[in-house]
Design a protein around this motif. Structure first.
Motif, PDB file in Angstrom:
ATOM      1  N   GLY A 153     -18.440  65.139 137.112  1.00 53.38           N
ATOM      2  CA  GLY A 153     -17.389  66.146 137.070  1.00 53.38           C
ATOM      3  C   GLY A 153     -16.396  65.868 135.963  1.00 53.38           C
ATOM      4  N   ASP A 154     -15.276  66.588 135.984  1.00 57.17           N
ATOM      5  CA  ASP A 154     -14.212  66.439 134.988  1.00 57.17           C
ATOM      6  C   ASP A 154     -13.107  65.570 135.562  1.00 57.17           C
ATOM      7  OD1 ASP A 154     -15.664  68.153 133.399  1.00 57.17           O
ATOM      8  OD2 ASP A 154     -14.480  69.929 133.936  1.00 57.17           O
ATOM      9  N   TRP A 155     -12.694  64.570 134.782  1.00 60.96           N
ATOM     10  CA  TRP A 155     -11.639  63.647 135.189  1.00 60.96           C
ATOM     11  C   TRP A 155     -10.537  63.702 134.140  1.00 60.96           C
ATOM     12  CZ3 TRP A 155     -12.258  60.490 139.636  1.00 60.96           C
ATOM     13  CH2 TRP A 155     -13.511  60.616 140.260  1.00 60.96           C
ATOM     14  N   VAL A 156      -9.301  63.827 134.584  1.00 67.87           N
ATOM     15  CA  VAL A 156      -8.192  64.078 133.654  1.00 67.87           C
ATOM     16  C   VAL A 156      -7.091  63.041 133.846  1.00 67.87           C
ATOM     17  CG1 VAL A 156      -6.468  65.736 132.847  1.00 67.87           C
ATOM     18  CG2 VAL A 156      -8.683  66.548 133.684  1.00 67.87           C
ATOM     19  N   GLY A 157      -6.731  62.402 132.754  1.00 65.47           N
ATOM     20  CA  GLY A 157      -5.572  61.522 132.705  1.00 65.47           C
ATOM     21  C   GLY A 157      -4.755  61.869 131.480  1.00 65.47           C
ATOM     22  N   ALA A 158      -3.872  60.961 131.074  1.00 66.78           N
ATOM     23  CA  ALA A 158      -3.028  61.238 129.913  1.00 66.78           C
ATOM     24  C   ALA A 158      -2.447  59.951 129.373  1.00 66.78           C
ATOM     25  CB  ALA A 158      -1.904  62.201 130.282  1.00 66.78           C
ATOM     26  N   VAL A 159      -2.098  59.988 128.086  1.00 65.80           N
ATOM     27  CA  VAL A 159      -1.276  58.956 127.457  1.00 65.80           C
ATOM     28  C   VAL A 159       0.068  59.598 127.155  1.00 65.80           C
ATOM     29  CG1 VAL A 159      -0.984  57.439 125.476  1.00 65.80           C
ATOM     30  CG2 VAL A 159      -3.253  57.746 126.481  1.00 65.80           C
ATOM     31  N   SER A 160       1.143  58.953 127.614  1.00 70.36           N
ATOM     32  CA  SER A 160       2.483  59.506 127.442  1.00 70.36           C
ATOM     33  C   SER A 160       3.389  58.492 126.766  1.00 70.36           C
ATOM     34  CB  SER A 160       3.088  59.905 128.796  1.00 70.36           C
ATOM     35  OG  SER A 160       2.298  60.880 129.438  1.00 70.36           O
ATOM     36  N   ALA A 161       4.448  58.999 126.147  1.00 65.94           N
ATOM     37  CA  ALA A 161       5.468  58.142 125.538  1.00 65.94           C
ATOM     38  C   ALA A 161       6.830  58.751 125.814  1.00 65.94           C
ATOM     39  CB  ALA A 161       5.236  58.003 124.037  1.00 65.94           C
ATOM     40  N   GLU A 162       7.821  57.891 126.035  1.00 64.86           N
ATOM     41  CA  GLU A 162       9.187  58.368 126.253  1.00 64.86           C
ATOM     42  C   GLU A 162      10.169  57.320 125.763  1.00 64.86           C
ATOM     43  OE1 GLU A 162      10.429  57.343 130.775  1.00 64.86           O
ATOM     44  OE2 GLU A 162       8.837  58.843 130.582  1.00 64.86           O
ATOM     45  N   ASN A 163      11.408  57.757 125.488  1.00 67.97           N
ATOM     46  CA  ASN A 163      12.411  56.806 125.030  1.00 67.97           C
ATOM     47  C   ASN A 163      13.013  56.057 126.217  1.00 67.97           C
ATOM     48  OD1 ASN A 163      13.643  59.083 125.980  1.00 67.97           O
ATOM     49  ND2 ASN A 163      14.947  59.424 124.205  1.00 67.97           N
ATOM     50  N   THR A 164      13.453  54.837 125.970  1.00 71.08           N
ATOM     51  CA  THR A 164      13.976  53.995 127.054  1.00 71.08           C
ATOM     52  C   THR A 164      15.382  54.392 127.455  1.00 71.08           C
ATOM     53  OG1 THR A 164      14.720  52.392 125.403  1.00 71.08           O
ATOM     54  CG2 THR A 164      12.563  52.023 126.397  1.00 71.08           C
ATOM     55  N   VAL A 165      16.175  54.829 126.492  1.00 70.97           N
ATOM     56  CA  VAL A 165      17.552  55.249 126.757  1.00 70.97           C
ATOM     57  C   VAL A 165      17.677  56.694 126.318  1.00 70.97           C
ATOM     58  CG1 VAL A 165      19.986  54.857 126.279  1.00 70.97           C
ATOM     59  CG2 VAL A 165      18.405  52.919 126.409  1.00 70.97           C
ATOM     60  N   GLY A 166      18.034  57.560 127.242  1.00 69.29           N
ATOM     61  CA  GLY A 166      18.150  58.972 126.913  1.00 69.29           C
ATOM     62  C   GLY A 166      19.288  59.235 125.950  1.00 69.29           C
ATOM     63  N   SER A 167      19.156  60.296 125.182  1.00 69.00           N
ATOM     64  CA  SER A 167      20.222  60.688 124.267  1.00 69.00           C
ATOM     65  C   SER A 167      21.275  61.478 125.024  1.00 69.00           C
ATOM     66  CB  SER A 167      19.650  61.531 123.125  1.00 69.00           C
ATOM     67  OG  SER A 167      18.980  62.661 123.638  1.00 69.00           O
ATOM     68  N   SER A 168      22.544  61.212 124.723  1.00 69.26           N
ATOM     69  CA  SER A 168      23.653  61.919 125.370  1.00 69.26           C
ATOM     70  C   SER A 168      23.977  63.165 124.576  1.00 69.26           C
ATOM     71  CB  SER A 168      24.889  61.016 125.453  1.00 69.26           C
ATOM     72  OG  SER A 168      24.608  59.877 126.236  1.00 69.26           O
ATOM     73  N   VAL A 169      24.029  64.299 125.260  1.00 69.88           N
ATOM     74  CA  VAL A 169      24.365  65.559 124.609  1.00 69.88           C
ATOM     75  C   VAL A 169      25.494  66.211 125.377  1.00 69.88           C
ATOM     76  CG1 VAL A 169      22.048  65.925 123.708  1.00 69.88           C
ATOM     77  CG2 VAL A 169      22.643  66.820 125.945  1.00 69.88           C
ATOM     78  N   VAL A 188     -12.333  63.281 130.571  1.00 64.79           N
ATOM     79  CA  VAL A 188     -13.654  62.648 130.557  1.00 64.79           C
ATOM     80  C   VAL A 188     -14.601  63.495 131.393  1.00 64.79           C
ATOM     81  CG1 VAL A 188     -14.991  60.579 131.081  1.00 64.79           C
ATOM     82  CG2 VAL A 188     -12.611  60.369 130.309  1.00 64.79           C
ATOM     83  N   HIS A 189     -15.698  63.936 130.784  1.00 70.59           N
ATOM     84  CA  HIS A 189     -16.737  64.685 131.484  1.00 70.59           C
ATOM     85  C   HIS A 189     -17.853  63.714 131.863  1.00 70.59           C
ATOM     86  CE1 HIS A 189     -14.752  68.336 130.055  1.00 70.59           C
ATOM     87  NE2 HIS A 189     -14.802  67.841 128.831  1.00 70.59           N
ATOM     88  N   VAL A 190     -18.049  63.516 133.156  1.00 70.99           N
ATOM     89  CA  VAL A 190     -19.127  62.654 133.645  1.00 70.99           C
ATOM     90  C   VAL A 190     -20.311  63.558 133.981  1.00 70.99           C
ATOM     91  CG1 VAL A 190     -19.838  61.002 135.398  1.00 70.99           C
ATOM     92  CG2 VAL A 190     -17.492  60.954 134.514  1.00 70.99           C
ATOM     93  N   PRO A 191     -21.450  63.412 133.287  1.00 72.61           N
ATOM     94  CA  PRO A 191     -22.566  64.337 133.491  1.00 72.61           C
ATOM     95  C   PRO A 191     -23.238  64.134 134.847  1.00 72.61           C
ATOM     96  CG  PRO A 191     -23.176  62.598 131.951  1.00 72.61           C
ATOM     97  CD  PRO A 191     -21.722  62.420 132.231  1.00 72.61           C
ATOM     98  N   GLY A 192     -23.920  65.181 135.284  1.00 68.81           N
ATOM     99  CA  GLY A 192     -24.631  65.152 136.558  1.00 68.81           C
ATOM    100  C   GLY A 192     -24.500  66.489 137.261  1.00 68.81           C
ATOM    101  N   GLN A 193     -25.078  66.582 138.451  1.00 69.48           N
ATOM    102  CA  GLN A 193     -25.023  67.818 139.223  1.00 69.48           C
ATOM    103  C   GLN A 193     -23.624  67.993 139.805  1.00 69.48           C
ATOM    104  OE1 GLN A 193     -28.027  68.110 142.230  1.00 69.48           O
ATOM    105  NE2 GLN A 193     -27.419  70.169 142.879  1.00 69.48           N
ATOM    106  N   VAL A 194     -23.024  69.146 139.537  1.00 69.68           N
ATOM    107  CA  VAL A 194     -21.638  69.369 139.947  1.00 69.68           C
ATOM    108  C   VAL A 194     -21.527  70.677 140.717  1.00 69.68           C
ATOM    109  CG1 VAL A 194     -20.619  68.061 138.042  1.00 69.68           C
ATOM    110  CG2 VAL A 194     -21.106  70.490 137.740  1.00 69.68           C
ATOM    111  N   ASP A 195     -20.484  70.752 141.522  1.00 66.97           N
ATOM    112  CA  ASP A 195     -20.131  71.971 142.253  1.00 66.97           C
ATOM    113  C   ASP A 195     -19.077  72.709 141.436  1.00 66.97           C
ATOM    114  OD1 ASP A 195     -19.296  73.944 143.955  1.00 66.97           O
ATOM    115  OD2 ASP A 195     -18.793  72.622 145.623  1.00 66.97           O
ATOM    116  N   THR A 196     -19.317  73.985 141.172  1.00 64.39           N
ATOM    117  CA  THR A 196     -18.372  74.764 140.362  1.00 64.39           C
ATOM    118  C   THR A 196     -17.824  75.982 141.090  1.00 64.39           C
ATOM    119  OG1 THR A 196     -20.160  76.099 139.418  1.00 64.39           O
ATOM    120  CG2 THR A 196     -19.565  74.075 138.249  1.00 64.39           C
ATOM    121  N   THR A 197     -18.181  76.158 142.364  1.00 62.30           N
ATOM    122  CA  THR A 197     -17.839  77.423 143.028  1.00 62.30           C
ATOM    123  C   THR A 197     -17.122  77.279 144.361  1.00 62.30           C
ATOM    124  OG1 THR A 197     -20.005  77.524 144.115  1.00 62.30           O
ATOM    125  CG2 THR A 197     -19.812  78.563 141.944  1.00 62.30           C
TER     126      THR A 197
END
Length: 400
Positions: A153-169, A188-197
């Motif tokens: 099936g389809d597996w979803v993650g992410a790489v994220s980045a953020e600042n350590t100290v927020g900016s004051s506005v 990541v698509h892992v091949p094989g028989q999958v359910d789609t419905t």
């Protein structure tokens, strides 16, 4: 476990992810509108090291495979600073569409992933932080290790980045501390028989927010791949009158998603009574039909919206004198119009406009008007009489 299809994700954690994502968007908007008052701070940006067809990291891999990759981290802020880099799970937003878990809880159901096939726990970044000057970047390695066994099936993650100290506005009594966050998906698509419905709709119910009525629709998607399902439904009363309808496509659902979708009843609110909710839901090529009856009680009907005045409408002070004096003013106007009318010296008819005779030769052909003019009396004629007198005067002069 990461490969267990029966696992369900923590819905509360996913909602927290949505809130954090929304806060990040708000932060970007605030920075744009009040940037003149913001303090210098670092800000992250992530870039792909080479092109991918969909604009994010996407791979096909088998259980046990390890993918080696890099991500480019850039400081697009106005000051040197440390940027945090981390991996997180993908999840389905209650508004549909994929969102990503926050740094405080990157894997909502623990290190083994979650029931929505989040792949955040598979991703290992070489360094959890980088220090960069403004405008500088660094290529940061990371790996994606697909566990064995892993269900296709389809597996979803992410790489994220953020600042350590927020900016004051902001300035004065009002100010915000904004944290900038940026994310690139890892699919990541892992091949094989999958359910789609496999889909299911639960029993709908109505809730009320201030002056708003919501139809809550429990949705469940048990397929193994990412899907943008279509929904067609209508709500009818006991007389089969259509009161509301929807015909469209939702944003992306993660595999094995369960949540309640809130549909705002805009065109017409439902009063107390019984209603029919029916339609189809699922993949566009194989939608599943559904039909439910639901009841709306008095408690599910929004209270009437209060008037903007907050009470009895008070007429302005000048309205009563104006109403009383209006007939008198109208009568006075009519009298003035009548007085403005004048009588023609010759035909004695009332006219708005008269011509004053200056040259007595103009009325020489009329005995009555000629006598008045000869005795220095004012002779005022309407247009018709004046034209006739001038013509007769010219004829008389020619006869002489």
């Amino acid at each position: 476990m990461a490969g267990n299809k029966s696992t369900r994700y923590n819905r509360a954690a996913a909602r927290r992810a949505v809130v954090v994502a929304a806060a990040a968007v708000l932060g970007l908007c605030v920075c744009t509108t009040v940037s003149a008052a913001s303090t210098p701070a670092p800000a992250p940006a992530l870039h792909l090291p080479h092109p991918f067809p969909r604009g994010y990291f996407e791979y096909t891999a088998n259980p046990g495979d390890v993918i080696n990759e890099t991500v480019v981290v850039t400081n697009v802020g106005t000051a040197r600073g440390t940027l945090l880099v981390y991996a997180s799970d993908g999840a389905t937003s209650p508004a549909t569409g994929v969102v990503y878990a926050p740094r405080q809880q990157p894997f909502p159901d623990g290190p083994g992933g979650n029931g929505e096939y989040g792949a955040g726990a598979w991703i290992k970044v070489a360094s959890s932080s980088v220090a960069l000057d403004p405008g500088k970047d660094v290529s940061l390695p990371f790996t994606v290790a697909v566990p064995a066994p892993t269900h296709p099936g389809d597996w979803v993650g992410a790489v994220s980045a953020e600042n350590t100290v927020g900016s004051s506005v902001g300035a004065g009594a009002v100010g915000l501390n904004v944290t900038d966050r940026t994310t690139i998906a890892v699919v990541v698509h892992v091949p094989g028989q999958v359910d789609t419905t496999s889909v299911r709709i639960g029993q709908p119910y109505v809730t009320v927010q201030p002056q708003r009525q919501l139809l809550n629709i429990p949705l469940e998607y048990d397929g193994d791949v990412l899907l943008k399902p279509v929904m067609h439904f209508r709500i009818t009363d006991q007389a089969a009158h259509v009161l509301a309808s929807f015909d469209g496509q939702y944003d992306t659902f993660m595999p094995h998603t369960t949540f309640t979708y809130a549909y705002l009843l805009v065109s017409r609110q439902l009063g107390p009574g019984d209603y029919q909710f029916e339609g189809t839901f699922g993949a566009s090529r194989s939608p599943h039909p559904f039909s439910y009856r639901f009841r709306v009680g008095q408690a599910q009907v929004p209270a009437p919206k209060p008037s903007s005045g907050g009470g009895t409408l008070v007429a302005p002070w000048w309205l009563f004198p104006a109403v009383v004096l209006a007939p008198a003013l109208l009568a006075l106007l009519l009298v003035l119009l009548l007085l403005a009318r004048k009588r023609c010296t010759h035909c004695h008819r009332w006219r708005r406009r008269l011509l004053t005779v200056v040259d007595t030769a103009d009325v020489a052909g009329c005995a009555e008007c000629g006598v008045l003019a000869a005795h220095r009396r004012r002779v005022r004629l309407c247009r018709d009489c004046y034209r006739d007198h001038v013509k007769r005067g010219a004829t008389t002069a020619a006869g002489r």
